[in-house]
Motif scaffolding. Structure first.
Motif, PDB file in Angstrom:
ATOM      1  N   GLN A  72       0.759  -1.244  -0.103  1.00  0.00           N
ATOM      2  CA  GLN A  72      -0.021   0.044  -0.031  1.00  0.00           C
ATOM      3  C   GLN A  72       0.976   1.389   0.110  1.00  0.00           C
ATOM      4  N   ASP A  73       2.117   1.279   0.439  1.00  0.00           N
ATOM      5  CA  ASP A  73       2.917   2.362   0.540  1.00  0.00           C
ATOM      6  C   ASP A  73       3.810   2.353  -0.856  1.00  0.00           C
ATOM      7  N   VAL A  74       3.849   1.579  -1.660  1.00  0.00           N
ATOM      8  CA  VAL A  74       4.698   1.457  -2.996  1.00  0.00           C
ATOM      9  C   VAL A  74       4.050   2.662  -4.045  1.00  0.00           C
ATOM     10  N   VAL A  75       4.751   3.365  -4.327  1.00  0.00           N
ATOM     11  CA  VAL A  75       4.717   4.476  -5.304  1.00  0.00           C
ATOM     12  C   VAL A  75       5.412   4.063  -6.588  1.00  0.00           C
ATOM     13  N   HIS A  76       6.380   3.303  -7.004  1.00  0.00           N
ATOM     14  CA  HIS A  76       6.994   3.063  -8.031  1.00  0.00           C
ATOM     15  C   HIS A  76       7.618   1.668  -7.944  1.00  0.00           C
ATOM     16  N   VAL A  77       7.151   1.230  -9.265  1.00  0.00           N
ATOM     17  CA  VAL A  77       7.763  -0.376  -9.672  1.00  0.00           C
ATOM     18  C   VAL A  77       8.297  -0.238 -10.876  1.00  0.00           C
ATOM     19  N   ASN A  78       9.611  -1.057 -10.770  1.00  0.00           N
ATOM     20  CA  ASN A  78      10.459  -1.334 -12.142  1.00  0.00           C
ATOM     21  C   ASN A  78      10.332  -2.831 -12.119  1.00  0.00           C
ATOM     22  N   SER A  79      10.034  -3.235 -13.360  1.00  0.00           N
ATOM     23  CA  SER A  79      10.194  -4.704 -13.477  1.00  0.00           C
ATOM     24  C   SER A  79      11.023  -5.022 -14.676  1.00  0.00           C
ATOM     25  N   TYR A  80      12.032  -5.942 -14.369  1.00  0.00           N
ATOM     26  CA  TYR A  80      12.877  -6.280 -15.415  1.00  0.00           C
ATOM     27  C   TYR A  80      12.688  -7.961 -15.916  1.00  0.00           C
ATOM     28  N   HIS A  81      12.670  -7.871 -17.455  1.00  0.00           N
ATOM     29  CA  HIS A  81      11.977  -9.077 -18.178  1.00  0.00           C
ATOM     30  C   HIS A  81      13.151  -9.731 -18.830  1.00  0.00           C
ATOM     31  N   VAL A  82      13.352 -10.734 -18.835  1.00  0.00           N
ATOM     32  CA  VAL A  82      14.054 -11.633 -19.777  1.00  0.00           C
ATOM     33  C   VAL A  82      12.969 -12.122 -20.945  1.00  0.00           C
ATOM     34  N   GLY A  83      13.461 -11.844 -22.246  1.00  0.00           N
ATOM     35  CA  GLY A  83      12.462 -12.143 -23.202  1.00  0.00           C
ATOM     36  C   GLY A  83      11.584 -10.983 -23.524  1.00  0.00           C
ATOM     37  N   SER A  84      10.451 -11.452 -24.154  1.00  0.00           N
ATOM     38  CA  SER A  84       9.543 -10.596 -24.582  1.00  0.00           C
ATOM     39  C   SER A  84       8.531 -10.289 -23.149  1.00  0.00           C
ATOM     40  N   PHE A  85       7.362  -9.631 -23.642  1.00  0.00           N
ATOM     41  CA  PHE A  85       6.165  -9.297 -22.828  1.00  0.00           C
ATOM     42  C   PHE A  85       5.128  -9.771 -23.218  1.00  0.00           C
ATOM     43  N   PRO A  86       4.696 -11.206 -22.983  1.00  0.00           N
ATOM     44  CA  PRO A  86       3.610 -11.934 -23.543  1.00  0.00           C
ATOM     45  C   PRO A  86       2.396 -11.342 -22.806  1.00  0.00           C
ATOM     46  N   PRO A  87       1.368 -11.241 -23.236  1.00  0.00           N
ATOM     47  CA  PRO A  87       0.115 -10.953 -22.700  1.00  0.00           C
ATOM     48  C   PRO A  87      -0.065 -11.460 -21.389  1.00  0.00           C
ATOM     49  N   GLU A  88       0.339 -12.615 -20.853  1.00  0.00           N
ATOM     50  CA  GLU A  88       0.041 -13.328 -19.836  1.00  0.00           C
ATOM     51  C   GLU A  88       0.963 -12.486 -18.633  1.00  0.00           C
ATOM     52  N   VAL A  89       2.174 -12.039 -19.145  1.00  0.00           N
ATOM     53  CA  VAL A  89       2.925 -11.237 -18.124  1.00  0.00           C
ATOM     54  C   VAL A  89       2.178  -9.987 -17.812  1.00  0.00           C
ATOM     55  N   ASN A  90       1.923  -9.027 -18.627  1.00  0.00           N
ATOM     56  CA  ASN A  90       1.155  -7.955 -18.402  1.00  0.00           C
ATOM     57  C   ASN A  90      -0.063  -8.002 -17.749  1.00  0.00           C
ATOM     58  N   GLY A  91      -1.063  -9.059 -17.945  1.00  0.00           N
ATOM     59  CA  GLY A  91      -2.119  -9.278 -17.664  1.00  0.00           C
ATOM     60  C   GLY A  91      -1.920  -9.764 -15.928  1.00  0.00           C
ATOM     61  N   THR A  92      -0.878 -10.695 -15.511  1.00  0.00           N
ATOM     62  CA  THR A  92      -0.784 -11.077 -14.344  1.00  0.00           C
ATOM     63  C   THR A  92      -0.176  -9.985 -13.574  1.00  0.00           C
ATOM     64  N   ILE A  93       0.610  -9.170 -14.035  1.00  0.00           N
ATOM     65  CA  ILE A  93       1.143  -8.127 -13.246  1.00  0.00           C
ATOM     66  C   ILE A  93       0.129  -7.180 -12.831  1.00  0.00           C
ATOM     67  N   ALA A  94      -0.788  -6.825 -13.665  1.00  0.00           N
ATOM     68  CA  ALA A  94      -2.067  -5.978 -13.596  1.00  0.00           C
ATOM     69  C   ALA A  94      -2.994  -6.312 -12.611  1.00  0.00           C
ATOM     70  N   ARG A  95      -3.134  -7.715 -12.572  1.00  0.00           N
ATOM     71  CA  ARG A  95      -3.867  -8.631 -11.700  1.00  0.00           C
ATOM     72  C   ARG A  95      -3.312  -8.436 -10.150  1.00  0.00           C
ATOM     73  N   LEU A  96      -2.085  -8.573 -10.091  1.00  0.00           N
ATOM     74  CA  LEU A  96      -1.345  -8.368  -8.789  1.00  0.00           C
ATOM     75  C   LEU A  96      -1.248  -7.028  -8.422  1.00  0.00           C
ATOM     76  N   PHE A  97      -1.101  -6.197  -9.365  1.00  0.00           N
ATOM     77  CA  PHE A  97      -1.535  -4.594  -8.671  1.00  0.00           C
ATOM     78  C   PHE A  97      -2.531  -4.148  -8.161  1.00  0.00           C
ATOM     79  N   ARG A  98      -3.551  -4.847  -8.667  1.00  0.00           N
ATOM     80  CA  ARG A  98      -5.174  -4.625  -8.213  1.00  0.00           C
ATOM     81  C   ARG A  98      -5.378  -5.431  -6.861  1.00  0.00           C
ATOM     82  N   HIS A  99      -4.632  -6.567  -6.913  1.00  0.00           N
ATOM     83  CA  HIS A  99      -4.883  -7.105  -5.586  1.00  0.00           C
ATOM     84  C   HIS A  99      -4.052  -6.552  -4.389  1.00  0.00           C
TER      85      HIS A  99
END
Length: 132
Positions: A72-99
């Protein structure tokens, strides 16, 4: 001047501190910096990318706690990814942000990289939290 204080979590955090002399979390005044990986306490990486992301978010939560912070205190996230950004990556991160951060989304920077600290790693998450 505020004195920096470092924190090391049990399990993987302690192993990494002993092997690499690194802390997972740093607090300076009301600012907390941490990084989380998708490994378990034995430094094993889940086979699936979604599970690795979920574990990384849990590890960030564990790393923030000793410094008195939460997602709840987090204001900035950097994510480092090996390879590409398939839809399940962004979808999962968005779901986890909402959670983890239902009241306020963070600013977010995604960066593609060639490799991370362990050969099986596909994701690393670094966050900045500000304590009120």
């Amino acid at each position: 001047m505020t004195t920096p204080k470092t924190f090391v979590t049990l399990g993987a955090g302690q192993k990494l501190f002993e092997a690499l002399h690194m802390a997972q979390t740093l607090r300076i005044g009301d600012r907390v910096e941490t990084s989380g990986q998708g490994w378990d306490d034995d430094l094993a990486i889940p086979e699936g990318i979604e599970e690795e992301l979920e574990q990384a978010f849990r590890n960030v939560e564990l790393a923030l706690a000793p410094a008195g912070a939460t997602w709840q205190d987090v204001v900035h996230v950097n994510s480092y990814h090996v390879g590409s950004f398939p839809p399940e990556v962004n979808g999962t991160i968005a779901r986890l942000f909402r959670h983890y951060m239902p009241a306020r989304p963070p600013i977010w920077t995604q960066t593609g990289v060639e490799a991370l600290g362990l050969p099986a790693m596909r994701i690393e998450i670094r966050v900045t939290a500000i304590l009120a």
